[in-house]
Write a protein that holds these residues in place. Structure first.
Motif, mmCIF file in Angstrom:
data_model
loop_
_atom_site.group_PDB
_atom_site.id
_atom_site.type_symbol
_atom_site.label_atom_id
_atom_site.label_comp_id
_atom_site.label_asym_id
_atom_site.label_seq_id
_atom_site.Cartn_x
_atom_site.Cartn_y
_atom_site.Cartn_z
ATOM 1 N N GLN A 1 -40.953 -6.504 -7.299
ATOM 2 C CA GLN A 1 -41.878 -7.550 -7.741
ATOM 3 C C GLN A 1 -43.223 -7.001 -8.190
ATOM 4 O OE1 GLN A 1 -40.461 -7.264 -4.787
ATOM 5 N NE2 GLN A 1 -41.716 -8.043 -3.121
ATOM 6 N N TYR B 1 -35.705 -8.981 -11.896
ATOM 7 C CA TYR B 1 -36.419 -7.865 -11.274
ATOM 8 C C TYR B 1 -35.793 -7.506 -9.935
ATOM 9 C CZ TYR B 1 -38.444 -11.009 -7.765
ATOM 10 O OH TYR B 1 -38.606 -11.881 -6.723
ATOM 11 N N ILE C 1 -45.302 -12.635 -5.651
ATOM 12 C CA ILE C 1 -44.977 -12.909 -7.047
ATOM 13 C C ILE C 1 -46.200 -13.532 -7.696
ATOM 14 C CG2 ILE C 1 -43.578 -14.378 -8.553
ATOM 15 C CD1 ILE C 1 -41.303 -13.999 -6.624
ATOM 16 N N ASN D 1 -34.192 -12.353 -8.708
ATOM 17 C CA ASN D 1 -33.880 -10.991 -8.298
ATOM 18 C C ASN D 1 -32.477 -10.861 -7.710
ATOM 19 O OD1 ASN D 1 -34.158 -12.278 -5.858
ATOM 20 N ND2 ASN D 1 -35.681 -10.890 -5.018
ATOM 21 N N LEU E 1 -43.865 -7.190 -12.001
ATOM 22 C CA LEU E 1 -43.962 -8.458 -12.712
ATOM 23 C C LEU E 1 -45.304 -8.660 -13.396
ATOM 24 C CD1 LEU E 1 -42.183 -10.808 -10.129
ATOM 25 C CD2 LEU E 1 -41.225 -9.773 -12.192
ATOM 26 N N PHE F 1 -39.883 -18.798 -8.832
ATOM 27 C CA PHE F 1 -38.801 -17.968 -8.315
ATOM 28 C C PHE F 1 -37.552 -18.829 -8.213
ATOM 29 C CE2 PHE F 1 -36.161 -16.641 -4.704
ATOM 30 C CZ PHE F 1 -35.787 -15.395 -5.166
ATOM 31 N N VAL G 1 -38.693 -16.221 -12.659
ATOM 32 C CA VAL G 1 -38.158 -14.909 -12.299
ATOM 33 C C VAL G 1 -37.006 -15.084 -11.315
ATOM 34 C CG1 VAL G 1 -40.381 -13.741 -12.623
ATOM 35 C CG2 VAL G 1 -39.775 -14.632 -10.358
ATOM 36 N N PRO H 1 -37.769 -14.195 -2.439
ATOM 37 C CA PRO H 1 -38.483 -13.592 -3.569
ATOM 38 C C PRO H 1 -39.309 -12.363 -3.284
ATOM 39 C CG PRO H 1 -39.730 -15.442 -2.742
ATOM 40 C CD PRO H 1 -38.495 -15.354 -1.882
ATOM 41 N N GLN H 2 -39.765 -12.164 -2.045
ATOM 42 C CA GLN H 2 -40.760 -11.125 -1.818
ATOM 43 C C GLN H 2 -40.570 -10.506 -0.441
ATOM 44 O OE1 GLN H 2 -44.514 -13.138 -1.994
ATOM 45 N NE2 GLN H 2 -43.752 -14.908 -0.905
#
Length: 399
Positions: free
Chosen positions: A172, A169, A201, A189, A175, A207, A187, A194-195
């Motif tokens: 997020q 992705y 998430i 990216n 998801l 992640f 997941v 991650p975010q």
């Protein structure tokens, strides 16, 4: 990593171009001017890009006709030219689909915000490699993401070790469309964080951070982001993204081994470490599985817990399924038939993506050698349509 704006596959067309070259020369014996006419037939491949534009490849000579003559006579020489034309669909039954011939592939390079806080990845289209397989740099301007605060740690809960299916992705917020099925456990990216901007998430998804490249754009925040992810439940780390492509991480095997030892090896024992993710290009001996083998040889003493690969292909569905399976098995063999396989990107670029998934997902789930996989990708025109699942996304979720 990739553009989520295009909606159709590139098409391959050809047209015959005829060039005429009129040159004057002197016959030394007669001191008379002689006219020479050279007619050159060329073929050019035209590719329709996903943004609606068109791109032409290099002109390929097909034949020449040379006409020599003076005022009252002429002599014609025919000079055929042998041409090794690029093939869009593989024709050898045992040959994995060449990544360089699939045009739905797009750039995977994440765009970092100021300070390299692992900012959101902006994807952009990737030009097709030329028929010589010499990678060419993208000519598109790098898309800068807005400055973002330092991302917070992922709120992961470790998934069951038996959950193979994952989601690639950039956004997020997409998801949640996948989580209700309970079939997804992880997941990634293409980045180390991650975010961003307060988005989170969904719980239950691990992640998996990636060190995309070996330049300071990616390495300077790698250690802190990887440590933060591990502390929050991440159990795996991914190394360089398609280092065998000039328009991706673009790292030779020896340099990649040096970078792996410097940036990945310190996390041995703290997380499971994955090899650099190579492409499915088997036409160039410097790419794909051959690149992977040279890396494994150069990275003597490295802790490599699993092998990471990518695959893209089109054409005949049955052949594509076989080529995909062959790529997975070749990677497993290259790793010594002991290291599990992750397929963190794969996509069928023919007309029946649903039919492809219906054959390969059960196969992947049945293979003890395959630990995880992620079909490309949670984005508009691929696995999602707006905030909902696309037809292909529904198939990926339901199998």
């Amino acid at each position: 990593m990739r553009s989520a704006t295009f909606s159709s596959l590139a098409i391959l067309a050809s047209s015959l171009l005829v060039k005429e070259a009129l040159a004057g020369r002197y016959d030394v014996r007669k001191r008379a001017k002689v006219t020479e006419l050279v007619v050159i037939s060329e073929e050019v491949y035209v590719t329709a890009e996903r943004d609606g534009s068109f791109k032409t490849g290099a002109h390929i000579p097909v034949a020449t006709v040379t006409i020599h003559g003076s005022a009252g006579s002429a002599k014609v020489d025919h000079d055929p030219v042998e041409v090794n034309k690029p093939v869009a669909v593989p024709v050898q039954a045992n040959q994995p689909v060449a990544d360089a011939t699939t045009s739905a592939k797009a750039v995977q390079k994440p765009t970092q915000a100021a300070g390299d806080n692992g900012a959101a990845f902006a994807e952009k289209p990737k030009p097709d490699p030329p028929s010589t397989h010499t990678p060419k740099k993208t000519t598109l301007a790098t898309v800068k993401a807005p400055a973002a605060p330092t991302p917070s740690a992922p709120s992961n809960t470790s998934p069951s070790s038996g959950v193979k299916r994952g989601i690639a992705y950039n956004d997020q917020s997409l998801l949640s469309a996948f989580t209700s099925s309970g079939k997804f456990g992880w997941v990634y990216n293409w980045g180390s964080a991650p975010q961003y901007n307060g988005a989170t998430i969904p719980s239950g998804l691990e992640f998996v951070p990636m060190l995309w490249g070996n330049t300071t754009d990616y390495t300077q925040s790698w250690v802190s982001n990887a440590e933060k992810a591990i502390a929050s439940g991440s159990k795996h780390l991914l190394a360089f993204n398609e280092p065998d492509r000039g328009d991706q991480a673009n790292i030779d095997p020896v340099t990649a081994a040096t970078g792996y030892k410097k940036y990945m090896e310190p996390f041995a024992g703290k997380a499971q470490l994955g090899s650099p993710a190579v492409t499915s290009d088997q036409q160039d001996p410097t790419k794909g599985i051959p690149w992977l083998k040279r890396f494994l040889s150069a990275c003597d003493g490295c802790t490599i817990d699993f092998i990471n690969i990518h695959w893209y292909g089109g054409g005949d569905l049955a052949l594509a399924v076989k080529n995909f399976q062959d790529q997975v098995q070749a990677a497993y063999k290259a790793g010594g038939s002991k290291k599990p396989i992750w397929v963190t990107e794969f996509r069928y670029e023919g007309a029946d993506a649903n039919g492809f998934l219906k054959q390969v997902i059960p196969w992947l789930d049945s293979q003890a050698s395959v630990e995880r996989y992620a079909y490309f990708m949670a984005a508009q025109g691929f696995l999602t349509d707006g905030k909902a699942l696309s037809t292909t996304g529904k198939t990926y979720v339901s199998l």
